[in-house]
Design an enzyme around this catalytic site. Structure first.
Site, short mmCIF file in Angstrom:
data_model
loop_
_atom_site.label_atom_id
_atom_site.label_comp_id
_atom_site.label_asym_id
_atom_site.label_seq_id
_atom_site.Cartn_x
_atom_site.Cartn_y
_atom_site.Cartn_z
CE1 TYR A 47 0.27 35.65 -35.82
CE2 TYR A 47 2.08 36.91 -36.35
CZ TYR A 47 1.44 36.12 -35.38
OH TYR A 47 1.82 35.78 -34.43
CD GLU A 49 -3.76 35.75 -34.21
OE1 GLU A 49 -4.48 36.85 -33.86
OE2 GLU A 49 -2.73 35.67 -33.24
CG ASP A 193 -4.49 10.46 -30.92
OD1 ASP A 193 -4.08 10.52 -32.22
OD2 ASP A 193 -3.79 10.75 -29.66
CB THR A 219 0.52 13.00 -36.26
OG1 THR A 219 0.33 11.92 -36.74
CG2 THR A 219 0.20 13.26 -34.62
CE LYS A 222 3.38 10.36 -34.26
NZ LYS A 222 2.49 10.09 -32.84
NE ARG A 228 8.59 16.64 -36.58
CZ ARG A 228 8.46 15.21 -36.11
NH1 ARG A 228 7.76 15.09 -35.27
NH2 ARG A 228 8.95 14.40 -36.85
C1 PLP Z 1 2.27 10.85 -31.76
C2 PLP Z 1 1.27 11.00 -31.11
C3 PLP Z 1 0.60 11.93 -30.59
C4 PLP Z 1 1.36 13.43 -30.75
O1 PLP Z 1 1.93 13.96 -31.74
P1 PLP Z 1 2.87 15.24 -31.67
O2 PLP Z 1 2.75 15.78 -33.09
O3 PLP Z 1 4.05 14.53 -31.36
O4 PLP Z 1 2.37 16.09 -30.72
C5 PLP Z 1 -0.52 12.14 -30.14
N1 PLP Z 1 -1.37 10.87 -29.93
C6 PLP Z 1 -0.85 9.63 -30.24
C7 PLP Z 1 -1.60 8.49 -29.89
C8 PLP Z 1 0.53 9.74 -30.80
O5 PLP Z 1 1.04 8.45 -31.12
#
Ligand code: PLP
Length: 426
Positions: A47, A49, A193, A219, A222, A228
């Protein structure tokens, strides 16, 4: 303790499925063994936090070091001033930014979901659309490209407090500089994003949002090819430019607002085992090997998109600048939905996902499009010469969508092909 064979048998089946199939899901990738080791480590027991050096629990002296290492490597990789590596996912990173920058009921602007945007950019079924009011910008029907003039018009009329650049299904690069000019006129925060193209951005293969945006979220699983998870960054000199205040009325640094929005705002204890794995990912992404990887991802996507065009498919916007493309099936098979193609290709061990195309005549459950990406197959070792081969296999299945015979023949070819591209090359 007795080993849970039931669960481990399912894991073995999933591993075999991944090994044998052609994964073209643009948001998926394969991590190498050391990422699994880090994620499956004793770090999960801790933990922690709070943040390195400022925790609510004792015994954090080691996890402080892995988290700090992840932060330092992330900053180096993206040339960022500040990073928070705790968000459990991309959606939670976005949720934290909205919480830091907006008050419930405030307006923000993002790309329309049916034009490539993400659920966390204001969908009515996501907290972003429930807690805040959203306005959308869109792509043009003829070109499939974002119209920045119209975006500006909408922004000046609706005066959103936050503008989000970035998408889940947009194959072109972004004009962050132009968006910053729009945001500055209305004193809005500009956020990018980069969940999808983060790896290509980190290595300079696409425009750099950190030079123009106040906040950047991503993220890590990807194109970045890590565990993840999510992350939030600040670029150079963008500390709280418009004097945003907390709900208590205090003005704080943007980094402090974002830290408190992640914890205790939207999360509890950080996943230190995942953070250790993120440190591994950022370390790997700093290498020449990873540079070569993203160059190949982009090359593969360009060749694959041309192969679809050569087979008579319409690729939205005519091609791709990044790792993915959006295919409008109606150009070649007006009667066949994305849903049917997705389900049929799975039987041939090819995984893609159905996707709305801009101005789609079908629902999100049916769709007229496919989203296809090259990060995962590039990790498996595919080079551009194999892209037309894969497109041909896909085209064979779609062209004879009801033929079990064709599905079986393609599946056999797919499995044979994948044998030459091991999942754990290392
Ligand atoms: C995949 C994605 C997310 C979210 O990611 P998660 O890990 O699935 O919550 C946010 N924004 C965009 C543009 C994405 O393609």
């Amino acid at each position: 303790m007795i080993r849970d064979e039931k669960v481990f048998d399912l894991i073995a089946q999933e591993r075999a499925r991944q090994m044998n199939s052609i994964v073209l899901i643009a948001s998926e990738n394969f991590v190498s063994y050391q990422f699994l080791e880090a994620m499956g480590s004793v770090m999960t027991n801790k933990y922690a936090e709070g943040y390195p050096g400022k925790r609510y629990y004792g015994g954090c002296q080691i996890v402080d070091q892995t988290e700090q290492l992840a932060i330092d490597r992330a900053k180096e990789l993206f040339n960022a001033e500040w990073a928070n590596v705790q968000p459990h996912s991309g959606a939670q990173a976005n949720m934290a930014v909205l919480m830091a920058v907006l008050k419930p009921g405030d307006v923000f602007m993002g790309l329309d979901l049916s034009h490539g945007g993400h659920l966390s950019h204001g969908s009515p079924v996501n907290s972003s659309g429930i807690l805040y009011r959203t306005v959308a910008y869109r792509v043009e029907a003829e070109t499939g490209l974002i119209n920045y003039d119209k975006m500006e018009e909408t922004a000046l009329r609706e005066r959103p407090k936050l503008i989000i650049a970035g998408a889940s299904a947009y194959s072109r690069d972004w004009d962050y500089a132009r968006m910053r000019k729009i945001a500055d006129q209305i004193h809005a925060i500009l956020m990018a994003d980069i969940a999808h193209p983060a790896g290509l951005i980190a290595k300079g293969l696409l425009n750099d949002p950190l030079k123009h945006c106040h906040i950047v979220t991503t993220t890590t699983h990807k194109t970045l090819r890590g565990p993840r998870g999510g992350m939030i960054m600040i670029g150079k000199d963008f500390e709280n430019p418009w004097g945003l205040k907390t709900l208590k009325g205090e003005t704080k640094m943007m980094s402090a607002l974002l830290d408190s929005a992640v914890f205790p705002g939207v999360q509890g204890g950080p996943l230190e085992h995942v953070i250790a794995s993120k440190a591994v990912a950022f370390g790997e992404a700093l290498t020449e090997t990873y540079m070569n990887y993203v160059i190949q991802v982009k090359k593969n996507a360009a060749v694959m998109s041309q192969a679809f065009v050569d087979k008579g498919y319409h690729v939205i916007s005519g091609g791709t600048d990044n790792h993915l493309m959006l295919i409008d099936l109606r150009s070649k098979f007006p009667e066949i939905t994305g849903k049917v193609v997705e389900n049929t290709l799975v039987k041939a061990d090819i995984t893609v996902n159905k996707n709305m195309v801009p101005f789609d005549s079908r629902s999100p459950f049916q769709t007229s499009g496919l989203r296809v990406g090259t990060p995962a197959i590039t990790t498996r070792g595919f080079k551009e010469d194999k892209m037309p081969v894969i497109v041909d296999l896909i085209d064979q299945v779609i062209s004879k969508i009801d033929s079990e015979e064709v599905i079986l023949a393609v599946k056999k070819k797919v499995n044979e092909l994948m044998r030459d591209y091991p999942l754990f090359a290392d």
